[in-house]
Design an enzyme around this catalytic site. Sequence first.
Site, PDB file in Angstrom:
ATOM      1  N   GLU A   4     -24.902  -2.226  -6.453  1.00 15.91           N
ATOM      2  CA  GLU A   4     -23.695  -2.583  -7.208  1.00 15.91           C
ATOM      3  C   GLU A   4     -23.819  -4.008  -7.427  1.00 15.91           C
ATOM      4  O   GLU A   4     -23.375  -4.369  -8.665  1.00 15.91           O
ATOM      5  CB  GLU A   4     -22.461  -2.611  -6.121  1.00 15.91           C
ATOM      6  CG  GLU A   4     -21.369  -3.286  -6.263  1.00 15.91           C
ATOM      7  CD  GLU A   4     -20.350  -3.248  -5.103  1.00 15.91           C
ATOM      8  OE1 GLU A   4     -19.764  -4.130  -4.931  1.00 15.91           O
ATOM      9  OE2 GLU A   4     -20.365  -1.957  -4.601  1.00 15.91           O
ATOM     10  N   ARG A  46       0.913  -1.187   0.105  1.00 15.24           N
ATOM     11  CA  ARG A  46      -0.115   0.056  -0.054  1.00 15.24           C
ATOM     12  C   ARG A  46       0.740   1.289   0.010  1.00 15.24           C
ATOM     13  O   ARG A  46       0.734   2.333   0.539  1.00 15.24           O
ATOM     14  CB  ARG A  46      -1.071  -0.123   1.131  1.00 15.24           C
ATOM     15  CG  ARG A  46      -2.036  -0.906   1.083  1.00 15.24           C
ATOM     16  CD  ARG A  46      -2.856  -1.022   2.120  1.00 15.24           C
ATOM     17  NE  ARG A  46      -2.563  -1.190   3.500  1.00 15.24           N
ATOM     18  CZ  ARG A  46      -2.804  -0.901   4.587  1.00 15.24           C
ATOM     19  NH1 ARG A  46      -3.851  -0.155   4.777  1.00 15.24           N
ATOM     20  NH2 ARG A  46      -2.278  -1.384   5.706  1.00 15.24           N
ATOM     21  N   HIS A 105     -16.700  12.162   2.048  1.00 19.34           N
ATOM     22  CA  HIS A 105     -15.479  11.677   1.401  1.00 19.34           C
ATOM     23  C   HIS A 105     -14.406  12.881   1.195  1.00 19.34           C
ATOM     24  O   HIS A 105     -13.355  12.486   0.393  1.00 19.34           O
ATOM     25  CB  HIS A 105     -15.764  10.987   0.043  1.00 19.34           C
ATOM     26  CG  HIS A 105     -16.450   9.608   0.442  1.00 19.34           C
ATOM     27  ND1 HIS A 105     -17.656   9.513   0.691  1.00 19.34           N
ATOM     28  CD2 HIS A 105     -15.905   8.312   0.791  1.00 19.34           C
ATOM     29  CE1 HIS A 105     -18.112   8.183   1.037  1.00 19.34           C
ATOM     30  NE2 HIS A 105     -17.093   7.410   1.231  1.00 19.34           N
ATOM     31  N   GLU A 152     -26.665   8.548  -0.108  1.00 22.06           N
ATOM     32  CA  GLU A 152     -25.978   9.610  -0.530  1.00 22.06           C
ATOM     33  C   GLU A 152     -26.627  10.574  -1.406  1.00 22.06           C
ATOM     34  O   GLU A 152     -26.901  10.254  -2.305  1.00 22.06           O
ATOM     35  CB  GLU A 152     -24.520   8.924  -1.115  1.00 22.06           C
ATOM     36  CG  GLU A 152     -23.711   9.851  -1.578  1.00 22.06           C
ATOM     37  CD  GLU A 152     -23.988  10.601  -3.131  1.00 22.06           C
ATOM     38  OE1 GLU A 152     -23.783  11.723  -3.098  1.00 22.06           O
ATOM     39  OE2 GLU A 152     -24.385   9.592  -3.815  1.00 22.06           O
ATOM     40  N   CYS A 182     -22.623   9.098   4.579  1.00 16.74           N
ATOM     41  CA  CYS A 182     -21.768   7.992   4.869  1.00 16.74           C
ATOM     42  C   CYS A 182     -21.138   8.057   6.092  1.00 16.74           C
ATOM     43  O   CYS A 182     -21.182   9.165   6.832  1.00 16.74           O
ATOM     44  CB  CYS A 182     -20.724   7.699   3.702  1.00 16.74           C
ATOM     45  SG  CYS A 182     -20.424   5.951   3.450  1.00 16.74           S
ATOM     46  N   HIS A 209     -28.738   1.530   5.057  1.00 17.04           N
ATOM     47  CA  HIS A 209     -28.135   2.757   4.273  1.00 17.04           C
ATOM     48  C   HIS A 209     -27.588   2.223   3.051  1.00 17.04           C
ATOM     49  O   HIS A 209     -26.927   1.292   2.684  1.00 17.04           O
ATOM     50  CB  HIS A 209     -26.823   3.028   5.088  1.00 17.04           C
ATOM     51  CG  HIS A 209     -25.919   4.193   4.417  1.00 17.04           C
ATOM     52  ND1 HIS A 209     -26.283   5.359   4.230  1.00 17.04           N
ATOM     53  CD2 HIS A 209     -24.578   4.254   4.225  1.00 17.04           C
ATOM     54  CE1 HIS A 209     -25.265   6.205   3.807  1.00 17.04           C
ATOM     55  NE2 HIS A 209     -24.269   5.254   3.513  1.00 17.04           N
ATOM     56  N   TRP A 265     -18.850  -7.406  -0.919  1.00 10.56           N
ATOM     57  CA  TRP A 265     -17.543  -6.857  -0.542  1.00 10.56           C
ATOM     58  C   TRP A 265     -16.522  -7.803  -0.176  1.00 10.56           C
ATOM     59  O   TRP A 265     -15.376  -7.717   0.473  1.00 10.56           O
ATOM     60  CB  TRP A 265     -17.708  -5.852   0.356  1.00 10.56           C
ATOM     61  CG  TRP A 265     -18.128  -4.611  -0.402  1.00 10.56           C
ATOM     62  CD1 TRP A 265     -18.535  -4.295  -1.649  1.00 10.56           C
ATOM     63  CD2 TRP A 265     -18.657  -3.157   0.275  1.00 10.56           C
ATOM     64  NE1 TRP A 265     -19.409  -3.239  -1.694  1.00 10.56           N
ATOM     65  CE2 TRP A 265     -19.287  -2.460  -0.782  1.00 10.56           C
ATOM     66  CE3 TRP A 265     -18.411  -2.873   1.607  1.00 10.56           C
ATOM     67  CZ2 TRP A 265     -19.889  -1.208  -0.344  1.00 10.56           C
ATOM     68  CZ3 TRP A 265     -18.962  -1.601   2.025  1.00 10.56           C
ATOM     69  CH2 TRP A 265     -19.434  -0.793   0.980  1.00 10.56           C
TER      70      TRP A 265
END
Length: 774
Positions: A621, A15, A710, A681, A742, A657, A577
């Site tokens: 998604e 990372r 964000h 959102e 969020c 959410h 996820w």
Amino acid sequence: MQTHNLGYPRIGSHRELKKASEQYWAGKATAQQLMQAGAAIRLQNWQLQQAAGIDLVPCNDFSFYDQVLDTSLMVGAIPARYHDLMQEKQLPHIDLLFAMARGYQKDGYDITAMEMTKWFDTNYHYIVPEFTANQQFTLFSNKVINEFNEAKRAGINAKPVLLGPVSYLLLGKEKESGFHRLELLKKLLPVYTEVLTKLEEAGAYYVQLDEPCLSLNLSTAERQAFVKTYQEIKSKLPQLQIILASYFECYGENLPTALSLPVQVLHLDLVRCPSQLEDILATDIARSRMVLSLGVVDGRNIWKNNFETSLGLIDKAVSQLGSARVWIAPSCSLLHVPCDLDLEKNDNVLTPEIKQWLAFAKQKIDEVVTLKQLATGENKEVANARWKENLDANNKRKTSLLIHNTAVKARTAAITIRDAARNSAYASRKLQQQEALRLPLFPTTTIGSFPQTAEVRSWRAKWKKGELTQEQYDELIAHETEASIRWQEETGIDVLVHGEFERNDMVEYFGEQLSGFVFSQNGWVQSYGSRCVKPPIIYGDVSRPTPMTVRWTSYAQSLTKQPVKGMLTGPVTILQWSFVRNDQPRSETCTQIALAIRDEVVDLEHAGIRVIQIDEPAIREGLPLRKENWDEYLRWAVRAFRVSASGVEDATQIHTHMCYSEFNDIIEHIAAMDADVITIECSRSQMELLDAFAEFRYPNEIGPGVYDIHSPRVPSKREMIELMEKAKAVIPADQLWVNPDCGLKTRGWPETKAALEAMVNAARELRAAVAVNA
């Protein structure tokens, strides 16, 4: 036969990009140091792939934030609100890139970030291009050319990768009415032609143009746009070899269009859609000169390739086209998988039995090369040894006792219609919840998490290393939880949260406590910008051995008389996820997770928690890319949520959410989830997403996010009120909540407190205005 790769993870094996970017944003590193970190990652990626035997190595697959945003910068599609900043501050390209992605709030400027949404059906987010009717395009950034030259200097046989012009426009949004963004194609194409010309002059022979929108249901006009675009490119650059790549699905009814385009190589995702190979070979492609790139190694999941299956597809193509017209590749960019399985050193975390079934990006590159060797007879001894290893690992996985749990399978099979329904209709539940909770008009809450400071993260790291005892760690978490409760009470938030200081990630935290899951140590994947996640690996049947969240939620509730929300991640999001087992239908795995979450919901209610949030940000998604497959997915996805939420009494309020999703096409299914309150959102889209709820007359309560978490910028009270006024114009006031868009985990406390105090004051002003007008 050639091998190539569509893209490689850009975050670095450890990372490095995340760390360098965050250091730069914090003012602790220079732009030069950030550039050096990026260059080091690129070089490492290129050399690794070339050394493994990849014939064509991708370049320009690297980005400091997002490849779609890079494209906007390349073609000069920079929203007008940044123009003064560009002219007066003369920002370097890297700072402009970050300002567009994250907003800019300093030096007297207060500029909102561009909208962000999911990249097709992945957990990667892209920055949505913004277009106006008089949009002008010009070559603004030479990044792709510079990186090709950089690769060439390093001795890499590189192929530049660009998002194709049609998909770029289709992935954007019109920011004013009266035109369609595809009308801009005639202005955009000269810039693409200029870029491709510069690449050809620099020595590029192959260029990969990604057109993932060819996997969607397209109109006749949209398909014609592809034809006109690629005919134009061919006429201007007749010698340039174009690799056209689409992925994540079949070409479907777009196949005749794709086959008609004047490109040299057509890439197929044969992991998601193996049947399309036969469809293509049944056409007259054998009489053309087009090369097929076979995406046989899964770029979206971490399971070891089945060489036997892949070789069957390769042999079928070779038998009709010949070896020279067949290339081998991953199904899509490897952006979506972790970097290197060799970094998993701890057998207590990822056991050898499970590890032998896996392949990360580096290993997938080796699989591509080995498949070529097996298909052509090259390097026979090494290839045959890898074949034997692959066959042995896949056979062991099929027979492993770790995978199957008969009790879980029996419980899943026994689910009835009653298990997926609340006791009463929403109208009745609402009255009971109003009586139990006594909330004001425009109730305020947050989405769940509060800032995970470096100090909080250090406690978790020390506890895992044994440097803190369990008792010491718990004491620190308890203190932080109490401090957050007291601050929320003082601020005037109506429904509190415990802050989630004990949690690492909203999926990882639950996966660590569910059977059938395992984790890696270094299996990081980019979600957006510097945000990386470490998805759980679902290898077997799922169940919940013990309560997962009851302790800290009930502790927080014991500190206050105000309601504290239980915070859970929903079954579809945990599924989406995670890296999901591929040996049974995803719907079956999702239902198993739903039952585990249901057990937790019931235990929270028994512990006195009367507001429970089951987050499902990934439900949109997970929607299949092709509309003909939607109904089946939505049937089992909505059912899974309802199973997870329906074990409680009517007076218990269930929230969900969702973020960074478009709801227009599936709003009736969102309503069918029957959550009492949905928070979404809305701030980046300026409440555009509420239109779907208004037109549908969504019956339950809605919390449209009033500020973008964000971005580090702190919105004003007035800005939030204006957003809520937009919401109130389309949704009745008694259905509206006030909340961020969020969770606040990635933010700092000063900006969080300032924003939430402004949010509470905005809600108070909204209530006062309604009272005056009553």
